[in-house]
Design an enzyme around this catalytic site. Sequence first.
Site, PDB file in Angstrom:
ATOM      1  N   GLU A  14       0.809  -1.213   0.000  1.00 56.52           N
ATOM      2  CA  GLU A  14       0.000   0.000   0.000  1.00 56.52           C
ATOM      3  C   GLU A  14       0.844   1.266   0.000  1.00 56.52           C
ATOM      4  O   GLU A  14       0.482   2.266  -0.627  1.00 56.52           O
ATOM      5  CB  GLU A  14      -0.944   0.009   1.218  1.00 56.52           C
ATOM      6  CG  GLU A  14      -2.037  -1.038   1.176  1.00 56.52           C
ATOM      7  CD  GLU A  14      -1.651  -2.348   1.842  1.00 56.52           C
ATOM      8  OE1 GLU A  14      -2.568  -3.101   2.233  1.00 56.52           O
ATOM      9  OE2 GLU A  14      -0.437  -2.618   1.976  1.00 56.52           O
ATOM     10  N   ASP A 618      26.694  -7.743 -14.332  1.00 51.98           N
ATOM     11  CA  ASP A 618      26.486  -6.703 -13.326  1.00 51.98           C
ATOM     12  C   ASP A 618      26.838  -7.203 -11.933  1.00 51.98           C
ATOM     13  O   ASP A 618      26.363  -8.255 -11.507  1.00 51.98           O
ATOM     14  CB  ASP A 618      25.027  -6.241 -13.329  1.00 51.98           C
ATOM     15  CG  ASP A 618      24.680  -5.412 -14.552  1.00 51.98           C
ATOM     16  OD1 ASP A 618      25.611  -4.945 -15.222  1.00 51.98           O
ATOM     17  OD2 ASP A 618      23.481  -5.231 -14.829  1.00 51.98           O
ATOM     18  N   GLU A 624      28.237  -4.081  -1.040  1.00 48.38           N
ATOM     19  CA  GLU A 624      27.355  -4.191   0.120  1.00 48.38           C
ATOM     20  C   GLU A 624      27.598  -5.458   0.920  1.00 48.38           C
ATOM     21  O   GLU A 624      27.206  -5.552   2.078  1.00 48.38           O
ATOM     22  CB  GLU A 624      25.895  -4.111  -0.303  1.00 48.38           C
ATOM     23  CG  GLU A 624      25.342  -5.393  -0.873  1.00 48.38           C
ATOM     24  CD  GLU A 624      23.893  -5.232  -1.260  1.00 48.38           C
ATOM     25  OE1 GLU A 624      23.082  -6.035  -0.805  1.00 48.38           O
ATOM     26  OE2 GLU A 624      23.587  -4.301  -2.005  1.00 48.38           O
ATOM     27  N   GLU A 684      28.189   4.106 -10.557  1.00 52.67           N
ATOM     28  CA  GLU A 684      27.303   5.184 -10.125  1.00 52.67           C
ATOM     29  C   GLU A 684      28.155   6.303  -9.554  1.00 52.67           C
ATOM     30  O   GLU A 684      28.825   6.123  -8.546  1.00 52.67           O
ATOM     31  CB  GLU A 684      26.320   4.661  -9.069  1.00 52.67           C
ATOM     32  CG  GLU A 684      25.253   5.661  -8.662  1.00 52.67           C
ATOM     33  CD  GLU A 684      25.733   6.685  -7.653  1.00 52.67           C
ATOM     34  OE1 GLU A 684      25.466   7.876  -7.853  1.00 52.67           O
ATOM     35  OE2 GLU A 684      26.389   6.289  -6.692  1.00 52.67           O
ATOM     36  N   HIS A 713      17.911   7.803 -10.534  1.00 51.48           N
ATOM     37  CA  HIS A 713      17.008   7.631  -9.402  1.00 51.48           C
ATOM     38  C   HIS A 713      16.133   8.859  -9.189  1.00 51.48           C
ATOM     39  O   HIS A 713      15.246   8.855  -8.351  1.00 51.48           O
ATOM     40  CB  HIS A 713      17.806   7.327  -8.137  1.00 51.48           C
ATOM     41  CG  HIS A 713      18.701   6.146  -8.282  1.00 51.48           C
ATOM     42  ND1 HIS A 713      20.044   6.268  -8.566  1.00 51.48           N
ATOM     43  CD2 HIS A 713      18.437   4.817  -8.250  1.00 51.48           C
ATOM     44  CE1 HIS A 713      20.570   5.058  -8.673  1.00 51.48           C
ATOM     45  NE2 HIS A 713      19.621   4.169  -8.484  1.00 51.48           N
TER      46      HIS A 713
END
EC number: 2.1.1.14
Length: 776
Positions: A14, A618, A624, A684, A713
């Site tokens: 939602e 990629d 991370e 990036e 973005h």
Amino acid sequence: MATLGVPRIGRRRELKFALESYWSGKSPAADLLATAKALRAASWREQHDRGVSKIPSNDFSLYDHVLDTVAMVGAVPARYTWTDGEVPLDTYFAMARGNQDQAADCGHAGDEHAANGHGLAAMEMTKWFDTNYHYIVPELTDDQSFALSSAKPVDHFLEAKALGIHTRPVLLGPVTFLKLAKSPEEGFNPIALLPRLLPVYEELLRRLKLAGADWVQIDEPALVVDLVPNERDALQFAYCRLSKAAPELKIMVAIYFGSLGDNLETAISLPVAGLHVDLVRAPEQLETVGRLAQKDLVLSLGLIDGRNVWRANLPAILDRIKPIVAGWPLDRVEIAPSCSMLHVPIDLDMETALDADVKSWLAFAAQKTDELVVLARALAEGRDAVAAELEASAEAAAARATSAKVHDPLVEGRVASIKVAMTRRKSAFDVRSKLQGDTFGLPSFPTTTIGSFPQTAEVRKARAAHAKGELSYVDYEAFLKKEIEAAVRWQEEIGLDVLVHGEFERNDMVQYFAEQLRGFAFTQHGWVQSYGSRFVRPPIIIGDVSRQNPMTLHWWRYAQSLTPKPVKGMLTGPVTILNWSFVRDDLPRSAVCRQVALAIRDEVSDLEKAGAKMIQIDEAALREGLPLREADWQAYLDWAVECFRLASTAVGDATQIHTHMCYSEFGDIVDAIAAMDADVISIETSRSQLELLDTLRTFKYPNEIGPGVYDIHSPRVPEVGEISNLIMLARKRLSDGQLWVNPDCGLKTRRWEEVRPALVNMVAAARAIRQKAQTA
């Protein structure tokens, strides 16, 4: 028993739909805020009904909890022209997403647009510690001032109170907030701003106490990373102040994502009422914390994994904590997940398509909450009170350990036979580069994109119809071929040098591959938040991984048949597939990654045999996975680089291997980037004004690089001059022969109305710089 934090997104996503409706101008702010309020109420009620005693509030965010803190303390960068008062909603979203100049672009009008940061670039975004969640990076200057500019923590506490639910408000700790921040002033450490920041927190704590709060949870995950002495001193200073701001308000400092390590003494000496520790990532610290901490401290034990989806072995957990519980007052032991459950899906009961045995091995946020309740009851009432639940938990763990869905001897044998030669290209880069240059004949500053094009409503509708059996494969294939042909023709028309097929057949860059690999399971409703309205459904690695058939060959062949220009084969790398999946916890991550790498290696070989001369693998998520402690980095980087090379090196010298990385800071792993030995890396960099290129220049990075020249973005369309300036900045750092021109990430989530002018401007900028270089 506490949950620390729960998913924000809603059972049916939602939040995503409300945000996107507001951003597109289809609904007013009031509708968005009403949806958010309903989601909070439902979450609080569910936790209450499941038996949670310490229910969090202020863990909900419209976009990001770090951005919420930016707004709360009035740290809005000057370019957004906010001065004082409560930070407006559109300014909040402008910081997160950027915005266009024209009011019509976001569908709102009048004073909603007055001086609210429109036409400006977004703030930088990066990974939240070593997770796949993204936060907005605070921008702080040496003359930064702070003021309480959002009463959200108090408002949400009172909101729950009005429903008859007493909550424990959650705040991002002041030291972690400053530790996560960056400053435009070189050499300035935002930690120096702590004395100016603390009065805002002190005022907020007083307001929470007046509102009726008795506890507050302050998250300081910075305590699991490497800290220098002045940062440890800052923590002591901060909590000496905060503990006195509202003396009757008890503070629980929550520390998660790993071991306290050499910060242990700092943590246990903080003058606070409670301390939460992660005993999933760092089970070894249980004994030490229990031995050294003061017995008047409420000790919150992070026993259930808040970051992964596996059902816990509850009897084993109870056995493990028995010594600490035996020596600690029971009313001062709190059972909790390892961290906020923001990182896991909401409810396993919504999954109707999972095999029953696989489903019995899993637990999402709702089930993890139930596990916490079982553990708490076992401690308070004895194991007999929850004997059935404990028996079911142990049976599920035993069944998983012996399942044929988990173990494949062929895969295990292939991994055991990996040789060093399988991780090396045939020749050095300088040899490959000359051969590739002769093969492709590209102009200087060649232009390309990262891979994906917008997934329109029509594309999503066709995919959904095919998945439901409402659209035959023949018709679905015809639809996709039409989309691919249109994308290829348009790329040719605007003059891109290296093309992509657009990835219209892919639902997600990881899930698409995982669905074609053995050893994965998938959910229907297992969404987790990546950032803002960007939600992902990570696949679950349940067993040994192998490739059954070619995964991308069909679509690449079709796209390449349409054009004489090179079309890149597009794959997701093994480290990214690993880091963007929920990974099995019965094998080392390195072993799982090698299995995935072998599967991708097979696909690379098939693409090359079919004629692909540029293959992009990629590794958007390589950084991370980096451990939070620097001492642990090299071991991870060694196997991560090995796995990329294992996937990429089964090609000839004339085949150009590309890779792409996004959302990351790479300065501290540049050695590993070079060791990957990709012929071309796209990165990036647009939000950070190409800062990474300084590191690559210092390192003398030899291979070719495509620094992202516009931020995908954000809905902003960059002007030709803006892109040209970034290319010129890149030229000052790297040689012209190294540079490619590309966006900073895939374009899947953008609209064609944004993509078309942006790429036209990008090609125009590259051509202008090309001409300038030729005439210089």
